[in-house]
Design an enzyme around this catalytic site. Structure first.
Site, PDB file in Angstrom:
ATOM      1  N   HIS A 127       0.841  -1.212   0.000  1.00 49.15           N
ATOM      2  CA  HIS A 127       0.000   0.000   0.000  1.00 49.15           C
ATOM      3  C   HIS A 127       0.875   1.260   0.000  1.00 49.15           C
ATOM      4  O   HIS A 127       0.473   2.288   0.535  1.00 49.15           O
ATOM      5  CB  HIS A 127      -0.966   0.026   1.195  1.00 49.15           C
ATOM      6  N   SER A 174      15.082  21.270 -16.277  1.00 52.56           N
ATOM      7  CA  SER A 174      13.844  21.991 -16.541  1.00 52.56           C
ATOM      8  C   SER A 174      14.198  23.283 -17.278  1.00 52.56           C
ATOM      9  O   SER A 174      15.266  23.847 -17.065  1.00 52.56           O
ATOM     10  CB  SER A 174      13.153  22.290 -15.216  1.00 52.56           C
ATOM     11  N   LYS A 211      16.233  21.578 -11.120  1.00 49.60           N
ATOM     12  CA  LYS A 211      15.505  20.329 -11.368  1.00 49.60           C
ATOM     13  C   LYS A 211      16.313  19.280 -12.130  1.00 49.60           C
ATOM     14  O   LYS A 211      17.104  19.598 -13.005  1.00 49.60           O
ATOM     15  CB  LYS A 211      14.231  20.616 -12.197  1.00 49.60           C
ATOM     16  N   GLU A 269       9.728   8.372 -17.163  1.00 48.58           N
ATOM     17  CA  GLU A 269       8.318   8.734 -17.358  1.00 48.58           C
ATOM     18  C   GLU A 269       7.858   8.370 -18.761  1.00 48.58           C
ATOM     19  O   GLU A 269       6.714   7.979 -18.981  1.00 48.58           O
ATOM     20  CB  GLU A 269       8.124  10.231 -17.112  1.00 48.58           C
TER      21      GLU A 269
END
Ligand code: ARG
Length: 462
Positions: A160, A281, A287, A294
């Site tokens: 979980h 970024s 970043k 992804e």
């Protein structure tokens, strides 16, 4: 349009095809990928026609040379593909006739584009399945190397998405290995069904010539022929199976990438992803974005869609060949490209993956992750598990109240909850004690991870 090209498919038609219909009908923009497989299939067919005395040795020699010359042109990028010739098959045949004259027209004896395209596609899928299998193996080798290296690195195991029990990083990597192993097995099994020859089925009913389909199958390295001409030219189930199997594989890669994305986030901070597979970024200089991870996760969607698209395409199609099947190629090509790229990237990422061992250890100790082991300890003292479960509940409440981890509670504190608890409990509730105890086959113990790595190395090298 050159006269002989126009004639190739003219047949009974009086009017030329409309411009819009011609563009709509054409597949050459994408099926030219099949060109070399098409020539391979033609060479085998040609050889068989000669061996069966359907064409002469002289005709065979001229056509064979003609096909070789076209192959060179294609390989050098000099072949001019033409939309009005519809597809890869007609483009090559028209060029052959243009180059060597009328004798080129004999190649299509006892053959139809229907068995031709089915053959090309099976050859393409067969070869690309082999590439997939090789890339999966590479990922698996890299996973085994990492699992060995980190066989005793402790990290939190989750259920979980909450810290549940400590595990070893090596064990987690072996979980990924097993996922890929099943993908490997599915794909190799699938390849057996792909590897049958449809050649000789002609348009749908077979051929009136004295052909030898087993011989073309043999020349092309197929493991036998399809067995029924109607089925051979129409079904694409081998490719549907492939896309289903690739969907499962991408599902695995998407889950793995998702874990890496989470672990790389500031909130988890369990791994450092290699810079070569991340981007910056455009606005926030601090970043480091896990774009490649992804994208593998995101590109899985294209493969799921392709697999849906192919089964929808085939649904309710009456036997035998229908032009619908021309729509099979783009989803197949796109899925194979996506999967091969994803596997290539994953294989390169793995050796550069850096676990943050200290953070892993610290996080593994949080969340009372050794509570099950305290319960097991009490059970081994003769208390039924359900009762032990209650006792540990009380111990956890005490730890929360005292703001301590379980192993930080003193013996008198523990004994205030149950008198059977003794000094030896501490060996059982350290993170090391917890993972070491799970030493059975399939368990997380470092010694078991090491043993599994040895065994799995053998499995994938045979
Ligand atoms: N381009 C076609 C395909 O991809 C080749 C077969 C065409 N056959 C036919 N009878 N129209 O399926």
């Amino acid at each position: 349009m050159p006269e002989n090209n126009k004639k190739l498919l003219k047949g009974r038609l009086n009017q030329p095809i409309s411009e819009l219909a011609e563009a709509f009908n054409a597949s050459v923009s994408f099926d030219q990928r099949l060109a070399l497989y098409d020539i391979q299939g033609s060479q085998a067919h040609l050889q068989m026609l000669m061996e069966q005395n359907i064409i002469s040795q002289e005709e065979h020699a001229i056509i064979k040379q003609g096909l070789e010359n076209i192959q060179k042109e294609i390989e050098n990028g000099n072949f001019e593909w033409q939309q009005h010739l519809e597809d890869v098959h007609m483009n090559i045949e028209a060029k052959l006739i243009e180059n060597i004259g009328e004798v080129g027209g004999k190649l299509h004896t006892a053959r139809s584009r229907n068995d031709q395209v089915a053959t090309d596609l099976r050859l393409y899928v067969r070869e690309h399945t082999t590439y997939l299998l090789q890339h999966i193996r590479q990922c698996q080798h890299n996973l085994l190397d990492l699992a060995e290296q980190y066989h005793s690195t402790i990290m939190p195991g989750f259920t979980h998405l909450q810290i549940a029990q400590p595990v070893t990083f090596g064990h987690h990597l072996l979980a990924w290995f097993h996922m890929l192993q099943r993908d490997y097995e599915r794909l190799s099994d699938n390849q057996k069904r792909t590897n049958k020859s449809p050649l000789g089925s002609a348009a749908l009913a077979g051929s009136t010539y004295n052909i030898n389909p087993q011989r073309t199958a043999e020349l092309l390295g197929f493991d036998g022929i399809c067995g029924n001409s109607l089925d051979a030219v129409s079904d694409r189930d081998f490719a549907i199976e492939l896309l289903n199997n690739l969907s499962l594989m991408m599902n695995h890669l998407s889950r793995i990438c998702e874990e890496l994305i989470l672990w790389n986030s500031d909130a988890f901070s369990l791994v450092d992803l290699p810079d070569e597979f991340c981007t910056g970024s455009s606005i926030m200089p601090q970043k480091k974005n896990p774009d490649i991870f992804e994208l593998i996760r995101g590109k899985s969607a294209r493969v799921f869609a392709a697999s849906n698209s192919l089964i929808m395409l085939m649904k309710s199609q009456p036997l035998a060949y229908n032009k619908d099947n021309q729509e099979d190629k783009e989803p197949i090509f796109d899925s194979l490209d996506t999967c091969l790229d994803s596997l290539r990237l994953f294989a390169q990422i793995l050796p550069n993956l850096k676990p943050k061992k200290e953070n892993m250890q610290t996080m593994a100790a949080k969340g009372y992750s050794t509570a099950t082991d305290v319960a097991d300890y009490i059970v081994k003292k003769g208390i039924p598990f359900r009762k032990a479960y209650e006792i540990v509940g009380e111990i956890v409440r005490l730890a929360i109240e005292k703001e301590k981890q379980l192993h930080q509670l003193t013996l008198p504190q523990l004994q205030s909850i149950h008198s059977l608890i003794e000094e030896d409990i501490y060996q059982h509730i350290t993170l090391e004690g917890c993972v070491n105890a799970r030493k059975h086959l399939g368990g997380t113990a470092p010694e078991q991870v090491k043993k599994s790595v040895q065994k799995l190395r053998q499995t994938i090298s045979t």
